[in-house]
Design a protein around this motif. Structure first.
Motif, PDB file in Angstrom:
ATOM      1  N   VAL A 128       0.854  -1.180   0.000  1.00 24.63           N
ATOM      2  CA  VAL A 128       0.000   0.000   0.000  1.00 24.63           C
ATOM      3  C   VAL A 128       0.891   1.231   0.000  1.00 24.63           C
ATOM      4  N   ALA A 129       0.737   2.068  -1.024  1.00 26.74           N
ATOM      5  CA  ALA A 129       1.519   3.284  -1.157  1.00 26.74           C
ATOM      6  C   ALA A 129       0.563   4.419  -1.490  1.00 26.74           C
ATOM      7  N   GLY A 130       1.097   5.596  -1.772  1.00 25.93           N
ATOM      8  CA  GLY A 130       0.207   6.697  -2.117  1.00 25.93           C
ATOM      9  C   GLY A 130       0.945   7.963  -2.440  1.00 25.93           C
ATOM     10  N   ASP A 131       0.178   8.957  -2.884  1.00 25.14           N
ATOM     11  CA  ASP A 131       0.671  10.313  -3.020  1.00 25.14           C
ATOM     12  C   ASP A 131      -0.434  11.219  -2.502  1.00 25.14           C
ATOM     13  N   ARG A 132      -0.312  12.523  -2.755  1.00 24.25           N
ATOM     14  CA  ARG A 132      -1.275  13.441  -2.154  1.00 24.25           C
ATOM     15  C   ARG A 132      -2.649  13.377  -2.804  1.00 24.25           C
ATOM     16  N   SER A 133      -2.767  12.702  -3.940  1.00 23.27           N
ATOM     17  CA  SER A 133      -4.067  12.624  -4.601  1.00 23.27           C
ATOM     18  C   SER A 133      -4.644  11.218  -4.652  1.00 23.27           C
ATOM     19  N   GLN A 134      -3.826  10.182  -4.360  1.00 20.49           N
ATOM     20  CA  GLN A 134      -4.316   8.818  -4.485  1.00 20.49           C
ATOM     21  C   GLN A 134      -3.674   7.911  -3.437  1.00 20.49           C
ATOM     22  N   VAL A 135      -4.389   6.832  -3.121  1.00 11.97           N
ATOM     23  CA  VAL A 135      -3.815   5.700  -2.404  1.00 11.97           C
ATOM     24  C   VAL A 135      -3.755   4.557  -3.403  1.00 11.97           C
ATOM     25  N   VAL A 136      -2.648   3.837  -3.449  1.00 12.28           N
ATOM     26  CA  VAL A 136      -2.398   2.866  -4.512  1.00 12.28           C
ATOM     27  C   VAL A 136      -1.989   1.535  -3.911  1.00 12.28           C
ATOM     28  N   VAL A 160     -11.615  18.904  -3.514  1.00 15.43           N
ATOM     29  CA  VAL A 160     -10.321  18.404  -3.970  1.00 15.43           C
ATOM     30  C   VAL A 160     -10.269  16.904  -3.743  1.00 15.43           C
ATOM     31  N   ARG A 161      -9.393  16.269  -4.507  1.00 16.87           N
ATOM     32  CA  ARG A 161      -9.187  14.839  -4.352  1.00 16.87           C
ATOM     33  C   ARG A 161      -7.926  14.627  -3.534  1.00 16.87           C
ATOM     34  N   VAL A 162      -8.063  13.847  -2.476  1.00 10.02           N
ATOM     35  CA  VAL A 162      -6.967  13.656  -1.537  1.00 10.02           C
ATOM     36  C   VAL A 162      -6.666  12.167  -1.433  1.00 10.02           C
ATOM     37  N   GLY A 163      -5.389  11.823  -1.407  1.00 12.05           N
ATOM     38  CA  GLY A 163      -4.978  10.433  -1.268  1.00 12.05           C
ATOM     39  C   GLY A 163      -4.341  10.177   0.078  1.00 12.05           C
ATOM     40  N   ALA A 164      -3.105   9.681   0.063  1.00 11.25           N
ATOM     41  CA  ALA A 164      -2.409   9.308   1.290  1.00 11.25           C
ATOM     42  C   ALA A 164      -1.662  10.498   1.863  1.00 11.25           C
ATOM     43  N   LEU A 165      -1.708  10.623   3.181  1.00  6.80           N
ATOM     44  CA  LEU A 165      -0.940  11.648   3.892  1.00  6.80           C
ATOM     45  C   LEU A 165      -0.039  11.015   4.943  1.00  6.80           C
TER      46      LEU A 165
END
Length: 366
Positions: A128-136, A160-165
């Motif tokens: 499980v990884a991510g960036d500021r707009s998605q979790v992947v 806004v669309r938010v992913g992983a922080l």
């Protein structure tokens, strides 16, 4: 096996050779290894190997001896995990994720995507990884994207669309992380939402690579998150927050002084360990958040996390002398201090705890 207190009173000439590093009395160093380049991230353990991400390369060490070296395709980020005979590295910038074989360091797959934070479920194949707009979800075998999720969050001006922080903590096939509207629990295999909870008004999540490498703690039926003090209009509140793993409801809050470090869960005594940038470390009852003990380490504990292993809590402390302080988990008694020149969290594995120095690696008896 000798006890921690009966082991080395000092580390000897080999450790003294590590640039900028020394140890305090009774630090139980089993072996150490000096490296030529700066250590960028906590080590990861793959069987008998301890893999250390450095500038321009990573090295695999066993019993203090180098087994292989693997050149980096870009600056390695503070994220690495072991799964299925592979070590997977994130990067600090627009460079590919990459996997290397633990047998010889040979390059495997690459994922040309800027993501942060990795978590590997026990026995599973999805990271499980991510960036500021998605979790992947990343397939650890092939490097392909198994699933991708983003959540819409309403702001005063827009949606806004938010992913992983943060990085994720995986337990029982569920990944817990800061992200989306605030706090998330996602099914590891599919990315489906188990629950999502909004952050409280005024609570700030500092967004940056140094936070992306830190994950919540899990234990006693709860996930333990941390927040930062926004510091505007008196709204901010830095705290450690316990949420029920079943539905994300708040179990309790513990106020900290300044930004909180990512918490730890000490399984032996069953305590949550919280720390903050004032240098205060507190052990909290998981049921109600009451303080069992509290100590002041006289330094800063921020953008890192304590690590609990076999009845000991290891706390990275930064300041004039960056060091790793070991505390007895049930009582908070100080056991030893290891001067490392770094404030990275250590990595426990069996009867060892591996601590990264600025230019070296220490294997401590657990």
């Amino acid at each position: 096996m000798p006890s921690r207190r009966s082991l080395l009173a000092s580390c000897g000439a080999a450790v003294a050779a590590l640039a900028g590093c020394s140890t305090g009395p009774d630090a139980p160093v089993a072996w150490d290894h000096a490296v030529e380049r700066r250590v960028l991230a906590p080590p990861t353990v793959a069987g008998e190997l301890v893999v250390v991400p450095l500038e321009e390369e990573s090295v695999a060490v066993a019993d203090g001896e180098v087994r292989w070296r693997s050149p980096a395709t870009g600056p390695t980020a503070p994220a690495a995990t072991h799964d299925g005979g592979r070590v997977v590295f994130g990067t600090d910038g627009p460079y590919p994720y990459r996997a290397v074989d633990t047998a010889d360091g040979a390059s495997g797959w690459t994922l040309d995507r800027e993501l942060f934070g990795l978590a590997s479920p026990a026995g599973g194949s999805v990271l499980v990884a991510g960036d500021r707009s998605q979790v992947v979800g990343v397939d650890a075998t092939t490097g392909g994207v198994a699933w991708s999720r983003s959540l819409e969050v309403a702001t005063a001006d827009d949606t806004v669309r938010v992913g992983a922080l943060s990085s994720a903590r995986v337990a029982d096939d569920v990944a817990y992380l800061r992200g989306g509207p605030g706090y998330l629990a996602l099914a590891v295999d599919t990315g489906e939402t188990v629950w999502a909870r909004d952050r409280e008004r005024g609570v700030s999540f500092e967004v940056g690579r140094r936070n992306m490498s830190l994950a919540p703690a899990v234990g006693d039926g709860a996930a333990y998150f941390w927040t930062s003090d926004e510091g505007r209009d008196g709204l901010g509140e830095a705290q450690v927050l316990a949420r029920e793993r079943t539905d994300g409801r708040v179990r309790w809050r513990h106020r900290t002084t300044g930004a909180a470090a990512a918490p730890a869960y000490a399984e032996g005594p069953g305590l949550v360990v919280a720390a903050d940038e004032s240098g205060t470390v507190a052990a909290l009852e998981p049921g109600d958040g009451s303080v069992e003990w509290s100590v002041d380490l006289g330094g800063r504990v921020a953008y890192t996390r304590p690590v609990a292993h076999r009845g000991t809590v290891y706390v990275p402390v930064s300041g004039d002398n960056d060091r790793l302080v070991a505390l007895d988990a049930p009582t908070g008694e100080r056991l030893f201090s290891l001067s490392t020149g770094h404030s990275l969290p250590p990595t426990p594995a069996g009867d060892r705890v591996y601590a990264a120095g600025y230019r070296g690696l220490y294997a401590l008896e657990a």
